[in-house]
Design an enzyme around this catalytic site. Structure first.
Site, PDB file in Angstrom:
ATOM      1  N   VAL A 135       4.004  -1.178   4.045  1.00 14.24           N
ATOM      2  CA  VAL A 135       2.698  -1.604   4.551  1.00 14.24           C
ATOM      3  C   VAL A 135       1.965  -2.389   3.476  1.00 14.24           C
ATOM      4  O   VAL A 135       1.897  -1.961   2.315  1.00 14.24           O
ATOM      5  CB  VAL A 135       1.858  -0.385   4.986  1.00 14.24           C
ATOM      6  CG1 VAL A 135       0.503  -0.839   5.535  1.00 14.24           C
ATOM      7  CG2 VAL A 135       2.605   0.437   6.030  1.00 14.24           C
ATOM      8  N   LYS A 179       2.294  -3.538   8.812  1.00 13.19           N
ATOM      9  CA  LYS A 179       3.501  -2.723   8.665  1.00 13.19           C
ATOM     10  C   LYS A 179       4.701  -3.554   9.101  1.00 13.19           C
ATOM     11  O   LYS A 179       4.766  -4.005  10.248  1.00 13.19           O
ATOM     12  CB  LYS A 179       3.387  -1.455   9.514  1.00 13.19           C
ATOM     13  CG  LYS A 179       4.567  -0.508   9.400  1.00 13.19           C
ATOM     14  CD  LYS A 179       4.286   0.785  10.159  1.00 13.19           C
ATOM     15  CE  LYS A 179       5.436   1.769  10.015  1.00 13.19           C
ATOM     16  NZ  LYS A 179       5.139   3.052  10.703  1.00 13.19           N
ATOM     17  N   LEU A 207       0.842  -1.200   0.000  1.00 11.01           N
ATOM     18  CA  LEU A 207       0.000   0.000   0.000  1.00 11.01           C
ATOM     19  C   LEU A 207       0.873   1.245   0.000  1.00 11.01           C
ATOM     20  O   LEU A 207       0.507   2.281  -0.550  1.00 11.01           O
ATOM     21  CB  LEU A 207      -0.898   0.010   1.247  1.00 11.01           C
ATOM     22  CG  LEU A 207      -1.958  -1.088   1.353  1.00 11.01           C
ATOM     23  CD1 LEU A 207      -2.547  -1.103   2.758  1.00 11.01           C
ATOM     24  CD2 LEU A 207      -3.052  -0.869   0.317  1.00 11.01           C
ATOM     25  N   GLY A 208       2.008   1.137   0.644  1.00 13.84           N
ATOM     26  CA  GLY A 208       2.943   2.253   0.711  1.00 13.84           C
ATOM     27  C   GLY A 208       4.284   1.790   1.232  1.00 13.84           C
ATOM     28  O   GLY A 208       4.372   0.804   1.966  1.00 13.84           O
ATOM     29  N   THR A 209       5.337   2.497   0.817  1.00 17.76           N
ATOM     30  CA  THR A 209       6.687   2.172   1.269  1.00 17.76           C
ATOM     31  C   THR A 209       7.315   3.419   1.856  1.00 17.76           C
ATOM     32  O   THR A 209       7.305   4.474   1.224  1.00 17.76           O
ATOM     33  CB  THR A 209       7.554   1.662   0.109  1.00 17.76           C
ATOM     34  OG1 THR A 209       6.898   0.552  -0.510  1.00 17.76           O
ATOM     35  CG2 THR A 209       8.915   1.218   0.597  1.00 17.76           C
ATOM     36  N   LEU A 211      11.492   3.364   6.815  1.00 17.52           N
ATOM     37  CA  LEU A 211      11.792   2.305   7.775  1.00 17.52           C
ATOM     38  C   LEU A 211      10.986   1.040   7.554  1.00 17.52           C
ATOM     39  O   LEU A 211      11.327  -0.014   8.087  1.00 17.52           O
ATOM     40  CB  LEU A 211      11.547   2.807   9.206  1.00 17.52           C
ATOM     41  CG  LEU A 211      12.271   4.092   9.618  1.00 17.52           C
ATOM     42  CD1 LEU A 211      11.946   4.439  11.060  1.00 17.52           C
ATOM     43  CD2 LEU A 211      13.775   3.977   9.413  1.00 17.52           C
ATOM     44  N   ASP A 266       4.669  13.696  12.045  1.00 17.30           N
ATOM     45  CA  ASP A 266       4.961  13.318  10.657  1.00 17.30           C
ATOM     46  C   ASP A 266       3.688  13.387   9.810  1.00 17.30           C
ATOM     47  O   ASP A 266       3.294  12.398   9.187  1.00 17.30           O
ATOM     48  CB  ASP A 266       5.558  11.912  10.614  1.00 17.30           C
ATOM     49  CG  ASP A 266       6.302  11.641   9.305  1.00 17.30           C
ATOM     50  OD1 ASP A 266       6.560  12.619   8.566  1.00 17.30           O
ATOM     51  OD2 ASP A 266       6.615  10.480   9.016  1.00 17.30           O
TER      52      ASP A 266
END
Length: 518
Positions: free
Chosen positions: A163, A177, A155-157, A160, A309
């Site tokens: 996901v 994650k 879904l996303g990188t 660290l 963040d």
């Protein structure tokens, strides 16, 4: 002689054994070796330094000329691209620092900021098999024993971790994650390497002062590498803001979580800056900006527990089945914990800026560590507005693209002084500056910077924070003094409502103005 030879062989043997173990634990990836990463970083730093010496500092320039400014911008861009290449090869902690640079829109040269922004959405990803290995090591079972399905495409990188969407054996859709396998093992040597690189660059270029960035990264990285801490943060902020029905924080599945694996509720939505998604779903962008502003104002000025963040990938927007707007807050790895004194001083600084009170600006800037005449630059960094606008009144001058360009173009001219501010300021302020810039970036994309509601909500929180601290200091002075402070607080809030109602009438008309203050 024999003893010296034995000791020599022992040192060499220990070094080879250490390198061999590092290779073994990282699937024989030479990139995991500290000496490889250190050498690569050293070569990049030397390359960047030589680029500046060769391309820019080879002669005396008139620094006010367009030629110098154009050449400096070109060299900044070259240097930024070289650093980006290093970051993408070394990955992990390097990407985290690069993302931090990409968030400091008003604090660093725009060439570096724009180049590093790509890391917020396009961080390098790992093969699924590497992530399965982390799951096996941490949860002591195969992924197939926990998940019915596990999507291979992330879904996303991020810097660290990455996901993935999955479904538990119990049927729930979850977001999983998983920390990149190389990050924790490389983190210590990477931070030492970056510290060394910054020290070398500071010797070559005296104006290059970003020790604060390395110090903050060293302090925050171990916290962010512990996903159990992230889970606790998520639960804490969900509890603090349970009064807001429009805020969703994913539920944590503790049974399937560890320091490197975090399984949480899967929540759909569009990125807060996805204007196509917002239009398709008939979401009011002003309502989005207002709620984000309200949430972060309360975090900074009231609770002191601040999600640090808030880049667009970590804030989702969506419509609920009841057709109301919902904000989804993701990635709870990094929070600022602000002291009561800091919140009091920062609240009073903002109130002095909103009142255009130079004397108070200087006084409250000093409380936050800023010495002398740097308070003016500090006010610009806090607000993201030029000094001329600050002195005219933030609520009286509408934000414009020309103003943004002026601010970014002038950043390089005052960069040494910005570095001085960042070296002097209370360390708690560093995450707040980053957070402010990210929120301003979201407002810029949503085109909501001129909305008076943001200032109104923040002003209310500043007043409430300031008077709460005053009441705490007067706790032994008797009930009459406390009552008087409450009356003064109510009066200040009443004046604020009247003022912002007046501004709304001028800018938007009666009905819209009334909506802003109700």
């Amino acid at each position: 002689m024999l003893l010296r030879r034995v000791l020599g062989y022992g040192v060499v043997g220990a070094g080879l054994a250490s390198a061999g173990w590092s290779l073994h634990t990282n699937d024989y990836d030479p990139n995991s070796l500290g000496i490889v990463r250190l050498s690569r970083s050293a070569a990049a730093v030397v390359d960047v330094a030589l680029t500046y010496k060769r391309e820019l500092y080879y002669k005396e320039w008139d620094k006010e000329t367009p030629e110098y400014k154009a050449e400096k911008s070109r060299v900044h861009k070259i240097a930024a691209e070289k650093l980006l290449q290093l970051i993408c090869i070394n990955k992990g902690v390097y990407i985290k620092v690069g993302q931090h640079i990409g968030a400091l829109e008003y604090l660093l040269p725009k060439e570096f900021v724009q180049t590093m922004k790509v890391l917020h959405s396009d961080a390098p990803q790992n093969p699924i098999e590497d992530l399965y290995k982390v799951i096996r090591q941490d949860l002591h079972c195969n992924p197939e024993e926990i998940f019915d399905s596990f999507e291979r495409e992330p879904l996303g990188t991020a810097s660290l971790a990455q996901v993935h969407k999955a479904r538990l054996k119990t049927g729930e859709l979850v977001a999983v994650k998983v920390q990149h396998p190389y990050v924790k093992g490389n983190s210590r040597v990477d931070m030492k390497t970056m510290e060394l690189a910054v020290n070398v660059l500071a010797r070559i270029f005296p104006d290059f002062k970003i020790h604060w960035l390395v110090e903050e990264s060293k302090k925050n990285l171990p916290i962010e590498l512990d996903f159990l801490n992230e889970g606790r943060n998520a639960e804490k902020v969900a509890k603090q803001f349970k009064k807001y029905s429009w805020l969703r924080v994913p539920k944590i599945y503790w049974k399937y979580s560890s320091s490197r694996v975090l399984v949480m509720e899967y929540l759909e939505g569009g990125h807060v800056t996805d204007l196509d998604y917002i239009r398709r779903n008939k979401i009011d962008s002003f309502a989005v900006a207002n709620r984000i502003g309200q949430l972060y104002s309360e975090m900074i000025f009231r609770t002191g527990f601040v999600h640090s963040d808030p880049h667009p990938g970590n804030i989702l927007v969506r419509r609920t089945p009841e057709n109301s707007l919902e904000i989804v807050l993701l990635d709870h790895g990094l929070y600022a914990n602000l002291t009561d004194k800091f919140r009091y001083d920062y609240s009073n600084l903002w109130l002095s800026i909103l009142k255009v009170d130079r004397k108070a600006m200087r006084q409250h800037s000093e409380q936050l560590g800023i010495k002398g005449d740097l308070y003016g630059l500090f006010a610009c960094m806090v607000t993201g507005r030029p000094w001329e606008t600050v002195m005219q009144g933030l609520t009286k001058v509408k934000y414009s693209k020309e103003e943004k360009n002026t601010l970014q173009n002038n950043t390089s001219l005052v960069l040494p002084h910005i570095s001085d501010v960042l070296e002097q300021v209370d360390r708690q302020m560093l995450l707040i500056l980053k957070t402010n810039d990210l929120i301003r970036g979201i407002e810029s994309t949503l085109r909501t910077q001129n909305r008076m509601t943001a200032f109104w909500v923040m002003s209310k929180c500043c007043v409430q924070s300031s008077y709460a601290e005053q009441r705490a200091k007067q706790s032994d002075s008797g009930s009459s003094r406390i009552l008087w402070l409450r009356v003064r607080e109510r009066w200040e809030l009443f004046k604020l409502n009247c003022y912002y109602l007046y501004l709304g009438l001028i800018n938007f008309g009666f009905l819209e103005a009334l909506k802003q203050v109700i």
